[in-house]
Design a protein around this motif. Structure first.
Motif, short mmCIF file in Angstrom:
data_model
loop_
_atom_site.label_atom_id
_atom_site.label_comp_id
_atom_site.label_asym_id
_atom_site.label_seq_id
_atom_site.Cartn_x
_atom_site.Cartn_y
_atom_site.Cartn_z
N ALA A 168 0.79 -1.17 0.12
CA ALA A 168 0.07 -0.03 -0.03
C ALA A 168 0.87 1.29 -0.06
CB ALA A 168 -1.05 -0.02 1.10
N LYS A 169 2.05 1.32 0.68
CA LYS A 169 2.95 2.40 0.66
C LYS A 169 3.52 2.62 -0.41
CE LYS A 169 2.48 4.31 4.93
NZ LYS A 169 2.03 5.64 5.17
N LEU A 170 4.16 1.52 -1.05
CA LEU A 170 4.70 1.73 -2.53
C LEU A 170 3.71 2.40 -3.57
CD1 LEU A 170 6.90 -1.72 -2.47
CD2 LEU A 170 7.72 0.60 -2.14
N ASP A 171 2.34 2.10 -3.40
CA ASP A 171 1.50 2.37 -4.29
C ASP A 171 1.44 3.99 -4.32
OD1 ASP A 171 -0.50 2.03 -6.34
OD2 ASP A 171 -2.02 2.40 -4.91
N GLY A 172 1.83 4.70 -3.36
CA GLY A 172 1.65 6.24 -2.77
C GLY A 172 2.75 6.85 -3.12
N VAL A 173 4.18 6.31 -3.01
CA VAL A 173 5.45 7.10 -3.24
C VAL A 173 6.08 6.82 -4.46
CG1 VAL A 173 5.32 7.09 -0.54
CG2 VAL A 173 6.40 5.32 -2.02
N ASP A 174 6.98 7.41 -4.68
CA ASP A 174 8.15 7.33 -5.84
C ASP A 174 9.56 7.29 -5.18
OD1 ASP A 174 6.21 7.55 -7.57
OD2 ASP A 174 6.25 9.86 -7.65
N ASP A 175 10.27 6.45 -5.52
CA ASP A 175 11.51 6.33 -5.16
C ASP A 175 11.87 6.13 -3.66
OD1 ASP A 175 12.49 6.51 -7.93
OD2 ASP A 175 13.17 8.43 -7.79
N PRO A 176 11.33 5.19 -3.04
CA PRO A 176 11.49 4.80 -1.71
C PRO A 176 12.86 4.44 -1.48
CG PRO A 176 10.04 3.63 -2.23
CD PRO A 176 10.40 4.21 -3.53
N LEU A 177 13.34 4.55 -0.03
CA LEU A 177 14.46 3.85 0.45
C LEU A 177 13.88 2.54 1.39
CD1 LEU A 177 18.01 4.83 1.59
CD2 LEU A 177 16.57 3.18 2.92
N VAL A 178 14.01 1.48 1.53
CA VAL A 178 13.32 0.53 2.29
C VAL A 178 14.52 0.02 3.14
CG1 VAL A 178 12.35 -1.58 2.66
CG2 VAL A 178 11.76 -0.22 0.43
N LEU A 179 14.37 -0.01 4.41
CA LEU A 179 15.32 -0.16 5.40
C LEU A 179 14.82 -1.70 6.39
CD1 LEU A 179 17.89 0.86 7.11
CD2 LEU A 179 16.19 1.77 8.65
N VAL A 180 15.85 -2.46 6.23
CA VAL A 180 15.15 -4.05 6.79
C VAL A 180 16.68 -4.38 7.40
CG1 VAL A 180 15.36 -5.23 4.54
CG2 VAL A 180 13.94 -5.92 6.63
N HIS A 181 16.81 -5.46 8.29
CA HIS A 181 17.87 -6.17 8.66
C HIS A 181 18.44 -6.99 7.62
CE1 HIS A 181 21.05 -7.01 11.51
NE2 HIS A 181 20.70 -8.40 11.52
N HIS A 182 17.45 -8.16 7.47
CA HIS A 182 18.09 -9.32 6.76
C HIS A 182 18.05 -9.01 5.27
CE1 HIS A 182 16.70 -11.24 10.59
NE2 HIS A 182 17.51 -12.17 10.65
N ASN A 183 18.97 -9.95 4.70
CA ASN A 183 19.35 -9.96 3.19
C ASN A 183 18.47 -10.46 2.14
OD1 ASN A 183 21.77 -10.36 5.28
ND2 ASN A 183 22.22 -8.64 4.11
N LEU A 184 18.56 -9.82 1.17
CA LEU A 184 17.90 -10.56 -0.06
C LEU A 184 18.85 -11.59 -0.90
CD1 LEU A 184 16.41 -7.33 -1.78
CD2 LEU A 184 15.53 -8.56 0.08
N GLU A 185 17.91 -12.23 -1.72
CA GLU A 185 18.92 -13.60 -2.28
C GLU A 185 20.22 -13.27 -2.85
OE1 GLU A 185 19.61 -17.47 -2.58
OE2 GLU A 185 18.14 -16.46 -0.94
N PRO A 186 20.27 -12.25 -3.98
CA PRO A 186 21.64 -12.20 -4.45
C PRO A 186 22.61 -11.72 -3.56
CG PRO A 186 19.88 -11.18 -5.73
CD PRO A 186 19.14 -11.56 -4.63
N VAL A 187 22.62 -11.11 -2.28
CA VAL A 187 23.55 -11.10 -1.78
C VAL A 187 24.01 -12.25 -0.58
CG1 VAL A 187 24.05 -9.68 0.71
CG2 VAL A 187 23.68 -8.40 -1.33
N THR A 188 22.92 -12.80 -0.34
CA THR A 188 22.97 -14.12 0.40
C THR A 188 23.89 -15.09 -0.35
OG1 THR A 188 21.15 -13.81 1.67
CG2 THR A 188 21.87 -15.95 1.75
N ASP A 189 23.61 -15.02 -1.66
CA ASP A 189 24.17 -16.03 -2.81
C ASP A 189 25.68 -15.77 -2.85
OD1 ASP A 189 23.69 -18.34 -4.60
OD2 ASP A 189 24.22 -16.93 -6.18
N GLN A 190 26.06 -14.45 -2.66
CA GLN A 190 27.50 -14.34 -2.74
C GLN A 190 28.37 -15.08 -1.67
OE1 GLN A 190 28.51 -10.02 -3.41
NE2 GLN A 190 26.42 -9.74 -4.09
#
Length: 328
Positions: A168-190
């Motif tokens: 819902a938030k992404l539907d109303g904003v442009d170019d956000p920065l998302v902050l979260v602790h754990h990593n996404l798959e491409p970084v984990t795959d490294q």
């Protein structure tokens, strides 16, 4: 940024953009501990390292400081108080999401700071959150759990309610920065690739569960930048148009933070060390001798720093690397 900006160029991105330039700092995984010592995290130096980072950030005229968490060793009240004291020198707002070591876990031998309390002291009052820095939208999510979620694991997960909130938030904003602790798959795959090609006995730290569902929401909503922590390394990855920048730790090699300049032409991200040569040498030595996994992570971090330095030299950008002043 100007040519005398400190640190090494980590990434130059087309997005996010802002109408007026803003400067952000990102500091991750200090694991502040005032009653422990040893390990590759150099617990006896964690507060000094964090204070050095905050002191340097305070001199950079930043508009906000972001943290993907693990501010404390294991959510202890006395360590949270030390973090609060260190942050008093900041004039800019500080927005953190909790790391897996900041939230209650089964087996804790102490009373762990509740997530609501963590949000009040280090976040924006609750999770998830939406804050604006200039005209940049910052969306903070809790992947680490709470008193009734993820208590038996250090894995991460963005649950259904947070995914719906994010969509819902992404539907109303442009170019956000998302902050979260754990990593996404491409970084984990490294890390997995390093294990498979270099060090077969290296273990992979806890990962994000159901990560593809989370990235589906990010990609469908046009979120171009996710800032993470957790692995203690300055890494980048891309998944379906979503760029992850993993923030390095201040506690162990390569003790550093990130400086982000966001403006009309895009975002530039620099790696700023907060230790002098002796401090980096100590951290490198301690981490390479701690365990096979710590040694593997150190090798990845050293290679990434070398690549940043090589890329910076090739682009003819002049950089400087600050050293610690004597700590109290």
């Amino acid at each position: 940024m100007t040519d005398d900006t400190p640190g090494l160029l980590l990434a130059r991105l087309d997005t996010p953009t802002t109408s007026q330039s803003i400067r952000l700092a990102a500091v991750a995984d200090p694991h502040v501990s005032t009653r422990a010592e040893g390990t590759s995290k150099l617990f006896e130096h964690t507060l000094d390292h964090f204070e050095a980072a905050i002191d340097d950030i305070a001199s950079r005229h930043v508009d906000a400081v972001l943290s993907p968490g693990d501010l404390t060793k294991d959510g202890e009240e006395w360590n949270a108080a030390a973090v609060e004291n260190a942050l008093e020198s900041l004039d800019a707002p500080f927005y953190a999401v909790p790391g897996n070591h900041d939230v209650p876990k089964v087996g804790d031998a102490h009373d762990t700071l509740a997530v609501d309390g963590f949000a009040d002291r280090f976040g924006a009052g609750a999770y998830p959150f939406h804050e604006q820095v200039g005209d940049l939208d910052v969306l903070g999510l809790n992947s680490s759990g709470s008193g009734n979620r993820l208590t038996e694991t250090h894995d991460g997960h963005i649950d259904h309610d947070q995914r719906n909130w994010l969509a819902a938030k992404l539907d109303g904003v442009d170019d956000p920065l998302v902050l979260v602790h754990h990593n996404l798959e491409p970084v984990t795959d490294q890390l997995r690739r390093h294990r498979d090609r270099v060090s077969e006995e290296m273990a992979i730290p806890p990962t994000m569960r159901d990560v593809d569902t989370f990235v589906d929401v990010l990609a469908d909503g046009g979120a171009s930048l996710v800032l993470t922590g957790h692995f203690h390394l300055p890494l980048t990855g891309m998944d379906r148009g979503v760029r992850e920048i993993a923030t390095p730790t201040t506690c162990s090699f390569p003790q550093s933070y990130l400086l982000l300049e966001v403006g009309p032409s895009g975002t530039e991200i620099r790696l700023v060390p907060i230790a002098d040569q002796d401090g980096l040498g100590l951290a490198h030595d301690r981490r390479t001798r701690d365990s096979t996994t710590a040694r593997g992570l150190t090798s990845i971090g050293a290679a990434r720093q070398h690549r940043c330095r090589w890329s910076t030299t090739r682009s003819n950008r002049q950089t400087s690397t600050p050293s610690n002043r004597p700590r109290r």
